[in-house]
Design a protein around this motif. Structure first.
Motif, PDB file in Angstrom:
ATOM      1  N   HIS A 137       0.803  -1.291  -0.142  1.00  0.00           N
ATOM      2  CA  HIS A 137       0.102  -0.201   0.030  1.00  0.00           C
ATOM      3  C   HIS A 137       0.802   1.388  -0.032  1.00  0.00           C
ATOM      4  N   ARG A 138       1.958   1.307   0.904  1.00  0.00           N
ATOM      5  CA  ARG A 138       2.676   2.510   0.981  1.00  0.00           C
ATOM      6  C   ARG A 138       3.477   2.864  -0.593  1.00  0.00           C
ATOM      7  N   ALA A 139       3.902   1.436  -1.273  1.00  0.00           N
ATOM      8  CA  ALA A 139       4.570   1.606  -2.534  1.00  0.00           C
ATOM      9  C   ALA A 139       3.113   2.308  -3.197  1.00  0.00           C
ATOM     10  N   ILE A 140       2.389   1.958  -3.235  1.00  0.00           N
ATOM     11  CA  ILE A 140       1.144   2.375  -4.205  1.00  0.00           C
ATOM     12  C   ILE A 140       0.897   3.807  -4.129  1.00  0.00           C
ATOM     13  N   ALA A 145       1.386   9.614  -5.202  1.00  0.00           N
ATOM     14  CA  ALA A 145       1.862  11.059  -4.614  1.00  0.00           C
ATOM     15  C   ALA A 145       2.998  11.639  -5.509  1.00  0.00           C
ATOM     16  N   MET A 146       3.829  10.922  -5.844  1.00  0.00           N
ATOM     17  CA  MET A 146       4.844  11.357  -6.754  1.00  0.00           C
ATOM     18  C   MET A 146       4.345  11.735  -8.193  1.00  0.00           C
ATOM     19  N   ARG A 147       3.052  11.280  -8.462  1.00  0.00           N
ATOM     20  CA  ARG A 147       2.489  11.559  -9.922  1.00  0.00           C
ATOM     21  C   ARG A 147       3.106  10.642 -10.866  1.00  0.00           C
ATOM     22  N   ASP A 148       3.487   9.436 -10.367  1.00  0.00           N
ATOM     23  CA  ASP A 148       4.237   8.502 -11.408  1.00  0.00           C
ATOM     24  C   ASP A 148       3.224   7.453 -11.660  1.00  0.00           C
ATOM     25  N   PRO A 149       2.445   7.674 -12.893  1.00  0.00           N
ATOM     26  CA  PRO A 149       1.623   6.408 -13.207  1.00  0.00           C
ATOM     27  C   PRO A 149       2.221   5.406 -13.543  1.00  0.00           C
ATOM     28  N   ASP A 150       3.269   5.109 -14.012  1.00  0.00           N
ATOM     29  CA  ASP A 150       4.015   3.652 -14.513  1.00  0.00           C
ATOM     30  C   ASP A 150       4.257   3.090 -13.235  1.00  0.00           C
ATOM     31  N   ASN A 151       4.976   3.738 -12.074  1.00  0.00           N
ATOM     32  CA  ASN A 151       5.247   3.155 -10.961  1.00  0.00           C
ATOM     33  C   ASN A 151       3.963   2.645  -9.868  1.00  0.00           C
TER      34      ASN A 151
END
Length: 175
Positions: A137-140, A145-151
Motif C-alpha cells: 500500500h505504501r508503494a502504491i 503522490a509522486m505523480r508517477d503513473p507507471d510506478n
C-alpha cells in the motif's frame, strides 16, 4: 425495486449502480467457489485496480491524497489485528475506486469485497503478512503522490499478485 413503507403504499425506486452490481453479485457468488473462478475474478480486480492507480497518479486531487494517506495510516495502525487490518486494507483500495468520481467503481469495489472476503478471512494471518501488505500500500501511495503513473500501476500489480498467492493458498492443493 419495490420499497415497502409502513402505513403507506410501496414505492418503486429507481435502481442504482450498487443495486445492479449486487444483482450480478448474486450470480458471481456461485462462480467463486473454485480456484479458477476466484482467479478470474482476481485477475479482473488486478486489471481494474492497476488502471485506477494509474488514473489516480495522473488526476488525484489534494483531498484524494489526504484521504488515501489517512487510510494508509489506519492500515499501518491495524497491523497485527486481522479484522481491523482487512477493514483498513479494503478502505485503502476503496479510496482508489472513488477518486475518478464514477459511481460504478465504488459499487464494483463493494462487490469485490463481498465476493472475496471469505478467502481473505481464511488466508494465513500474522503481523509479518500485514507488514508486507502495508508495504505494498505504501508503494502504491508513494507512486501516486509522486505523480508517477507507471510506478503506481506496477506497485499495484506487485501488491495484488502477491495477495493472490495468499488467496490461492485458501484452496486445496490440486493433484
Amino acid at each position: 425495486l419495490v420499497m415497502p413503507r409502513l402505513g403507506h403504499r410501496p414505492v418503486v425506486r429507481k435502481p442504482g449502480y450498487e443495486f445492479a452490481v449486487d444483482q450480478v453479485g448474486n450470480l458471481v457468488g456461485h462462480l467463486v467457489v473454485s480456484r479458477e473462478g476466484v482467479w478470474n475474478l482476481f485477475e479482473t480486480r488486478i486489471f481494474i485496480e492497476c488502471a485506477l492507480a494509474r488514473w489516480a497518479a495522473n488526476h488525484a486531487r489534494r483531498d484524494d491524497l489526504e484521504e488515501l494517506r489517512a487510510t494508509l495510516d489506519a492500515n499501518r495502525e491495524a497491523i497485527g489485528d486481522a479484522v481491523a487490518f482487512d477493514d483498513t486494507d479494503a478502505a485503502f483500495h476503496a479510496v482508489l475506486y472513488r477518486i475518478p468520481g464514477n459511481p460504478i467503481y465504488p459499487a464494483v469495489h463493494k462487490a469485490f469485497v463481498g465476493w472475496l472476503t471469505h478467502h481473505w478471512r481464511s488466508m494465513p494471518r500474522g503481523a509479518d503478512i500485514d507488514q508486507m501488505n502495508h508495504a505494498g500500500h505504501r508503494a502504491i501511495f508513494d507512486a501516486i503522490a509522486m505523480r508517477d503513473p507507471d510506478n503506481a500501476e506496477e506497485a499495484m500489480r506487485r501488491h495484488l499478485v502477491a495477495a493472490w498467492e495468499f488467496v490461492r493458498s485458501t484452496f486445496p492443493i490440486e493433484g
